[in-house]
Design a protein around this motif. Structure first.
Motif, PDB file in Angstrom:
ATOM      1  N   ASN A 108       0.540  -1.846  -0.137  1.00 29.19           N
ATOM      2  CA  ASN A 108      -0.191  -0.543   0.264  1.00 29.19           C
ATOM      3  C   ASN A 108       0.472   1.306   0.237  1.00 29.19           C
ATOM      4  O   ASN A 108       2.050   1.081   0.038  1.00 29.19           O
ATOM      5  N   ALA A 109       0.252   2.429   0.110  1.00 30.63           N
ATOM      6  CA  ALA A 109       1.043   3.761  -0.038  1.00 30.63           C
ATOM      7  C   ALA A 109       1.200   3.755   0.752  1.00 30.63           C
ATOM      8  O   ALA A 109       2.567   4.038   0.824  1.00 30.63           O
ATOM      9  N   ALA A 110       1.038   3.904   2.678  1.00 27.70           N
ATOM     10  CA  ALA A 110       2.255   3.867   3.718  1.00 27.70           C
ATOM     11  C   ALA A 110       2.901   2.981   3.258  1.00 27.70           C
ATOM     12  O   ALA A 110       4.226   3.178   4.078  1.00 27.70           O
ATOM     13  N   ALA A 111       2.966   1.682   2.975  1.00 29.04           N
ATOM     14  CA  ALA A 111       4.549   0.251   2.840  1.00 29.04           C
ATOM     15  C   ALA A 111       5.946   1.621   1.884  1.00 29.04           C
ATOM     16  O   ALA A 111       7.032   2.060   2.111  1.00 29.04           O
ATOM     17  N   ALA A 112       4.933   1.942   0.453  1.00 29.59           N
ATOM     18  CA  ALA A 112       5.622   2.875   0.481  1.00 29.59           C
ATOM     19  C   ALA A 112       6.438   3.844   0.417  1.00 29.59           C
ATOM     20  O   ALA A 112       7.816   4.343  -0.194  1.00 29.59           O
ATOM     21  N   GLU A 113       5.615   4.429   1.403  1.00 27.12           N
ATOM     22  CA  GLU A 113       6.777   5.972   1.561  1.00 27.12           C
ATOM     23  C   GLU A 113       6.994   5.946   3.064  1.00 27.12           C
ATOM     24  O   GLU A 113       8.392   5.897   3.236  1.00 27.12           O
ATOM     25  N   LEU A 114       7.201   4.609   3.769  1.00 28.62           N
ATOM     26  CA  LEU A 114       7.778   4.073   4.928  1.00 28.62           C
ATOM     27  C   LEU A 114       9.355   3.476   4.248  1.00 28.62           C
ATOM     28  O   LEU A 114      10.847   3.677   4.487  1.00 28.62           O
ATOM     29  N   ALA A 115       9.412   2.472   3.114  1.00 33.80           N
ATOM     30  CA  ALA A 115      10.688   2.232   2.318  1.00 33.80           C
ATOM     31  C   ALA A 115      10.061   2.086   0.687  1.00 33.80           C
ATOM     32  O   ALA A 115       9.558   1.560  -0.014  1.00 33.80           O
ATOM     33  N   PRO A 116      10.734   3.187   0.234  1.00 39.91           N
ATOM     34  CA  PRO A 116      10.613   3.786  -0.975  1.00 39.91           C
ATOM     35  C   PRO A 116      10.964   2.443  -1.917  1.00 39.91           C
ATOM     36  O   PRO A 116      11.289   2.370  -3.136  1.00 39.91           O
ATOM     37  N   ALA A 117      12.057   1.703  -1.250  1.00 37.19           N
ATOM     38  CA  ALA A 117      12.417   1.157  -2.304  1.00 37.19           C
ATOM     39  C   ALA A 117      12.100   0.059  -3.164  1.00 37.19           C
ATOM     40  O   ALA A 117      12.751  -1.187  -3.293  1.00 37.19           O
ATOM     41  N   LEU A 118      11.285  -0.462  -2.061  1.00 34.47           N
ATOM     42  CA  LEU A 118      10.252  -1.635  -2.099  1.00 34.47           C
ATOM     43  C   LEU A 118       9.325  -1.970  -3.276  1.00 34.47           C
ATOM     44  O   LEU A 118       9.201  -1.219  -4.155  1.00 34.47           O
ATOM     45  N   ARG A 119       9.655  -2.810  -4.284  1.00 35.71           N
ATOM     46  CA  ARG A 119       8.473  -2.775  -5.924  1.00 35.71           C
ATOM     47  C   ARG A 119       8.298  -4.012  -5.826  1.00 35.71           C
ATOM     48  O   ARG A 119       8.746  -5.389  -5.230  1.00 35.71           O
ATOM     49  N   LYS A 120       7.155  -4.145  -6.597  1.00 33.38           N
ATOM     50  CA  LYS A 120       6.217  -5.030  -6.823  1.00 33.38           C
ATOM     51  C   LYS A 120       7.594  -6.799  -7.561  1.00 33.38           C
ATOM     52  O   LYS A 120       8.533  -5.918  -8.327  1.00 33.38           O
ATOM     53  N   ALA A 149       8.494  -8.582  15.142  1.00 27.83           N
ATOM     54  CA  ALA A 149      10.488  -8.173  15.671  1.00 27.83           C
ATOM     55  C   ALA A 149      10.476  -6.281  16.225  1.00 27.83           C
ATOM     56  O   ALA A 149       9.194  -5.675  15.091  1.00 27.83           O
ATOM     57  N   THR A 150      11.507  -6.036  16.700  1.00 26.55           N
ATOM     58  CA  THR A 150      10.796  -4.528  17.034  1.00 26.55           C
ATOM     59  C   THR A 150      12.468  -3.764  16.004  1.00 26.55           C
ATOM     60  O   THR A 150      13.337  -4.330  16.404  1.00 26.55           O
ATOM     61  N   TYR A 151      12.634  -2.609  16.168  1.00 27.56           N
ATOM     62  CA  TYR A 151      13.698  -1.811  14.958  1.00 27.56           C
ATOM     63  C   TYR A 151      13.605  -0.609  14.577  1.00 27.56           C
ATOM     64  O   TYR A 151      12.519  -0.024  15.049  1.00 27.56           O
ATOM     65  N   THR A 152      14.943  -0.194  15.423  1.00 26.69           N
ATOM     66  CA  THR A 152      14.588   1.510  15.216  1.00 26.69           C
ATOM     67  C   THR A 152      14.836   2.416  13.819  1.00 26.69           C
ATOM     68  O   THR A 152      16.030   1.624  12.776  1.00 26.69           O
ATOM     69  N   ASP A 153      14.115   2.773  13.203  1.00 23.84           N
ATOM     70  CA  ASP A 153      14.776   3.410  12.279  1.00 23.84           C
ATOM     71  C   ASP A 153      14.672   5.601  11.573  1.00 23.84           C
ATOM     72  O   ASP A 153      14.154   5.872  12.753  1.00 23.84           O
ATOM     73  N   HIS A 154      15.855   5.304  11.514  1.00 22.52           N
ATOM     74  CA  HIS A 154      17.054   6.736  11.686  1.00 22.52           C
ATOM     75  C   HIS A 154      16.712   7.318  10.433  1.00 22.52           C
ATOM     76  O   HIS A 154      16.938   8.895  11.095  1.00 22.52           O
ATOM     77  N   VAL A 155      16.080   7.008  10.362  1.00 21.18           N
ATOM     78  CA  VAL A 155      15.636   8.564   8.475  1.00 21.18           C
ATOM     79  C   VAL A 155      14.523   8.365   8.322  1.00 21.18           C
ATOM     80  O   VAL A 155      13.511   7.101   8.085  1.00 21.18           O
ATOM     81  N   PRO A 156      13.647   9.064   7.535  1.00 21.15           N
ATOM     82  CA  PRO A 156      14.612  10.954   7.621  1.00 21.15           C
ATOM     83  C   PRO A 156      14.767  11.231   9.428  1.00 21.15           C
ATOM     84  O   PRO A 156      14.876  12.105   9.785  1.00 21.15           O
ATOM     85  N   VAL A 157      13.374  10.234  10.275  1.00 17.54           N
ATOM     86  CA  VAL A 157      13.615  10.945  12.117  1.00 17.54           C
ATOM     87  C   VAL A 157      13.753   9.312  12.484  1.00 17.54           C
ATOM     88  O   VAL A 157      13.274   8.509  12.088  1.00 17.54           O
ATOM     89  N   ASP A 158      14.658   9.114  14.016  1.00 16.34           N
ATOM     90  CA  ASP A 158      14.799   8.102  14.371  1.00 16.34           C
ATOM     91  C   ASP A 158      12.652   7.574  15.120  1.00 16.34           C
ATOM     92  O   ASP A 158      12.170   8.372  15.759  1.00 16.34           O
TER      93      ASP A 158
END
Length: 315
Positions: A108-120, A149-158
């Motif tokens: 979905n659009a939210a996933a594409a915004e979270l990880a722009p490198a995802l491709r079908k 799983a839990t993780y920290t995303d540092h881009v663009p903010v923590d």
């Protein structure tokens, strides 16, 4: 202009197999007519023979048509249907549907915004570089069991994120079932911020309460000891203790009004107050502790008021 009136031209608009069947029936009808005309075969038997020939010519065409329609239906993978895509697109959180190999089927659009490198139709491992995500995804694919799983995303903010991988049984192209992987991402940053704010607030509140409480304890010990018979010292210490007790009461009121503290945490003070009496009050409150630790507090304050912008209780 020449007109082609041959049988193949007459039946040309028809499908190939139906046109061939029509040509066979026409040839059979002509042949049977000749045989009946020569008296070699009765009309009833000729009709029966023609019916058998018609069945033999038309039934394979009908079977082929039905088989072709079933193949057309099976040619569409159920997982790639528009309905599945709409369900994934309608999810409020970032969502990605993967096949058992880890390739992206829908996002979905939210996933594409979270990880722009995802491709079908590409492997999700190449786009999601976090080790926690890759490990959870590999385990879910290998075991076909849910993973978190839990993780920290540092881009663009923590941001603190939680990944949930859920195996989803789906129909296959050949009538069976297989398990795809539905990945959903949840933003835990607001909860984490609230926890940090609560911890900071408790630490600050504990510190603020400890100071007047220690002063009260020190003056009580003094009144019970050296200043037991000193009326002047007793009167002075009781006044300081009353001030410290009032301060503790105000601090407790602030604790009960957490929203007020949070709202004013980063608000620039507008009131103007005299800092000199505040310093004298703090020194008086620490007098008992200083004497207990054999520390002398030397204060040199001006006689004139010193006005600053601030809040008296916070200072």
């Amino acid at each position: 202009m020449a007109i082609d009136d041959s049988p193949s031209s007459i039946f040309s608009p028809w499908p190939d197999r139906l046109r061939h069947a029509a040509l066979i029936l026409l040839a059979a009808a002509l042949a049977l007519s000749v045989v009946v005309a020569l008296g070699e075969l009765s009309l009833v038997r000729a009709c029966a023979v023609f019916a058998c020939i018609a069945a033999a010519a038309l039934v394979p065409w009908r079977l082929h048509d039905a088989t072709a329609s079933r193949e057309d239906v099976r040619g569409v993978n159920p997982v790639e249907a528009n309905a599945v895509s709409a369900v994934v697109a309608g999810m409020p959180d970032p969502a990605v549907l993967l096949d058992r190999a880890g390739r992206v089927i829908h996002l979905n659009a939210a996933a594409a915004e979270l990880a722009p490198a995802l491709r079908k139709n590409e492997l999700a491992q190449f786009a999601l570089r976090s080790p926690e995500i890759i490990t959870a995804l590999r385990e879910a694919i290998a075991t076909a069991e849910p993973r978190r799983a839990t993780y920290t995303d540092h881009v663009p903010v923590d941001r603190w994120m939680e990944l949930v991988i859920t195996p989803v049984p789906v129909p296959t192209q050949f009538g069976g079932t297989d398990k795809c992987m539905l990945m959903t991402f949840h933003d835990l940053t607001p909860l984490r911020r609230v926890e940090e704010m609560r911890a900071d607030f408790v630490a600050n509140a504990s510190h603020e309460l400890r100071t007047p409480l220690a002063a009260l304890s020190g003056f009580i010990d003094t009144l019970q000891g050296p200043a037991r018979e000193d009326a002047r010292a007793r009167e002075r210490f009781l006044g300081i203790m009353h001030t410290q007790a009032t301060r503790m009461a105000r601090l407790i009121d602030d604790l009960l009004s957490l929203s007020r503290v949070e709202l004013s945490a980063h608000v620039r003070p507008e009131a103007s107050i005299d800092i000199v009496p505040i310093i004298r009050q703090v020194v008086d409150g620490l007098e008992a502790l200083a004497a207990e630790r054999q520390v002398e507090i030397d204060v040199d304050l001006p006689e004139a008021p010193v006005a600053i912008a601030g809040d008296r209780e916070e200072l």
